[in-house]
Design a protein around this motif. Structure first.
Motif, mmCIF file in Angstrom:
data_model
loop_
_atom_site.group_PDB
_atom_site.id
_atom_site.type_symbol
_atom_site.label_atom_id
_atom_site.label_comp_id
_atom_site.label_asym_id
_atom_site.label_seq_id
_atom_site.Cartn_x
_atom_site.Cartn_y
_atom_site.Cartn_z
ATOM 1 N N LYS A 1 8.174 20.286 -52.002
ATOM 2 C CA LYS A 1 7.593 20.481 -50.669
ATOM 3 C C LYS A 1 6.297 19.698 -50.512
ATOM 4 N N LEU A 2 6.078 19.197 -49.296
ATOM 5 C CA LEU A 2 4.835 18.518 -48.961
ATOM 6 C C LEU A 2 3.789 19.535 -48.532
ATOM 7 N N PRO A 3 2.503 19.266 -48.809
ATOM 8 C CA PRO A 3 1.452 20.170 -48.334
ATOM 9 C C PRO A 3 1.340 20.135 -46.817
ATOM 10 N N GLU A 4 0.796 21.198 -46.263
ATOM 11 C CA GLU A 4 0.701 21.339 -44.806
ATOM 12 C C GLU A 4 -0.084 20.202 -44.162
ATOM 13 N N ILE A 5 -1.108 19.703 -44.816
ATOM 14 C CA ILE A 5 -1.917 18.633 -44.232
ATOM 15 C C ILE A 5 -1.101 17.352 -44.075
ATOM 16 N N PHE A 6 -0.110 17.160 -44.932
ATOM 17 C CA PHE A 6 0.788 16.015 -44.800
ATOM 18 C C PHE A 6 1.750 16.210 -43.638
ATOM 19 N N THR A 7 2.333 17.387 -43.538
ATOM 20 C CA THR A 7 3.326 17.622 -42.495
ATOM 21 C C THR A 7 2.688 17.671 -41.107
ATOM 22 N N ARG A 8 1.443 18.088 -41.027
ATOM 23 C CA ARG A 8 0.760 18.175 -39.729
ATOM 24 C C ARG A 8 0.198 16.826 -39.282
ATOM 25 N N HIS A 9 -0.404 16.088 -40.206
ATOM 26 C CA HIS A 9 -1.129 14.871 -39.836
ATOM 27 C C HIS A 9 -0.448 13.584 -40.281
ATOM 28 N N GLY A 10 0.589 13.689 -41.091
ATOM 29 C CA GLY A 10 1.292 12.497 -41.541
ATOM 30 C C GLY A 10 2.453 12.153 -40.632
ATOM 31 N N VAL A 11 3.109 11.055 -40.915
ATOM 32 C CA VAL A 11 4.282 10.637 -40.156
ATOM 33 C C VAL A 11 5.418 10.347 -41.133
ATOM 34 N N VAL A 12 6.624 10.542 -40.678
ATOM 35 C CA VAL A 12 7.805 10.202 -41.463
ATOM 36 C C VAL A 12 8.329 8.862 -40.956
ATOM 37 N N ILE A 13 8.443 7.917 -41.867
ATOM 38 C CA ILE A 13 8.947 6.594 -41.498
ATOM 39 C C ILE A 13 10.459 6.605 -41.665
ATOM 40 N N GLU A 14 11.161 6.622 -40.553
ATOM 41 C CA GLU A 14 12.615 6.777 -40.578
ATOM 42 C C GLU A 14 13.330 5.510 -41.031
ATOM 43 N N LYS A 15 12.831 4.345 -40.623
ATOM 44 C CA LYS A 15 13.524 3.098 -40.938
ATOM 45 C C LYS A 15 12.541 2.046 -41.442
ATOM 46 N N PRO A 16 12.009 2.241 -42.650
ATOM 47 C CA PRO A 16 11.107 1.219 -43.201
ATOM 48 C C PRO A 16 11.879 -0.041 -43.559
ATOM 49 N N GLU A 17 11.191 -1.156 -43.600
ATOM 50 C CA GLU A 17 11.814 -2.391 -44.078
ATOM 51 C C GLU A 17 11.970 -2.299 -45.601
#
Length: 366
Positions: free
Chosen positions: A326-342
């Protein structure tokens, strides 16, 4: 990533350096009797780039489970650390090497510095990260995305939408706004170059960099200078009065800005241009000639345990590769998920890396 890494934790480099030293274990040797009657070292040495870090309590848990104490030997950035292991092949400085990423993986494998070992728990790591699945010379440990970051205040004040894609960066409205790292000296710099190779292909990436150069891209030696000195949106950048609101960094940088903000902001002051990213995966491997092979195998098992995987995000600002970590809450709240990176395959990188970097240097720096 790597370098690793280098990751945006260098916003407060001094604090992280102190934490890293605290996480290194005591480094003392504890000898016991092996079944053969020969002394068996109870210290396992992890050779790494400078950004390796772990909570002391987590490393103590490994010691409690296995009886081995971890000693960490930091060796500069990822490229420099790997070079040292290649030079000392067969007589390594430690037992396990951590921090070779997919941009340098073929170099490590071609030089034969690792002993094959299939780590316990590897079934919980998705195949997309297992780039050496046939031989298990390396174990995937973490992933991260190299991306352009932007200073939210700069763009809000000017009522200008921040760039989203690589195509956006060559538009006139973003002229003289981007700073990136040298692809020949920096892991994120190389990753950004590979993002453009992945996006535009062998026939198009040079034309793209010609346009980017014409649009005023600035190139500096490394991440620290780019992010903390030239970027206007970082804590370090504010102190240094950086004037570039776009910088090549990591998708995990905004959570770091929140974590170390003084006072801590409710919203990250920086954002991520999600269409500019390159996926980086870091690996660890058992070194050929390791003095403590059994301890090295135990450490590789531990590095993909849930305990260690869930500790990594706030220690090295990378993402776990184990499915249920699991990711910490600060990551899930303030981070982004890159769906299609190069992405670029390790084989293509191995075949073309030197050529690409040489062409980039001639095109951009001369």
């Amino acid at each position: 990533m790597s370098t690793t890494k280098k990751m945006a934790g260098a916003v407060l480099a001094t604090a992280l350096g102190a934490a890293a030293l605290a996480g290194c274990g005591n480094g003392d040797e504890k000898d016991g009797a092996a079944p053969s009657g020969k002394p068996e070292s109870k210290t396992v040495t992890l050779v790494s780039h400078d950004s390796f870090n772990a909570t002391p309590a987590v490393l103590k848990e490994f010691e409690k489970q296995t009886g081995y104490t971890v000693k960490v030997l930091k060796s500069g950035d990822a490229g420099a650390a790997l070079n040292q292991e290649i030079l000392t092949k067969g007589s390594p400085r430690g037992d396990v090497f951590f921090g070779v990423d997919n941009t340098l993986l073929s170099r490590a494998l071609d030089n034969g510095i690792f002993i094959p070992y299939e780590a316990k728990g590897l079934a919980e790591v998705p195949e997309q990260y297992q780039l050496d699945k046939a031989e298990h010379r390396v174990t995937p440990i973490d992933s991260g995305d190299i991306c352009v970051n932007y200073d939210k205040k700069y763009f809000a004040d000017r009522k200008l939408a921040p760039p989203v894609t690589l195509d956006d960066l060559v538009k006139p409205e973003y002229k003289n706004l981007l700073v990136t790292e040298n692809a020949s000296t920096s892991s994120p710099g190389l990753g950004f170059l590979l993002a453009t190779v992945g996006k535009y292909g062998e026939d198009g990436w040079k034309d793209y960099w010609t346009k980017l150069k014409a649009n005023g891209v600035e190139v500096v030696d490394g991440w620290e200078q780019a992010y903390n000195e030239r970027f206007s949106g970082s804590a370090g950048g504010k102190k240094a009065k950086g004037d570039r609101p776009l910088v090549v960094s990591y998708a995990s940088s905004p959570p770091v800005e929140v974590l170390y903000g003084e006072p801590q902001p409710a919203v990250a002051p920086t954002g991520v241009s999600t269409g500019t990213c390159f996926r980086q995966t870091e690996f660890a491997g058992l070194l050929q000639g390791a003095k403590n092979e059994a301890g090295g195998k135990a450490l590789l098992d531990f590095l993909i345990s849930t305990k260690f995987q869930e500790d990594m995000p706030l220690q090295m600002f990378v993402n776990p590769v184990v499915k249920d970590a699991k990711l910490p809450e600060i990551f899930t709240r303030h981070g982004v998920v890159i769906e299609k990176p190069e992405t670029v395959t390790p084989d293509a990188i191995a075949k073309n890396r030197e050529q690409w970097v040489g062409a980039w240097t001639s095109l951009v720096l001369k």
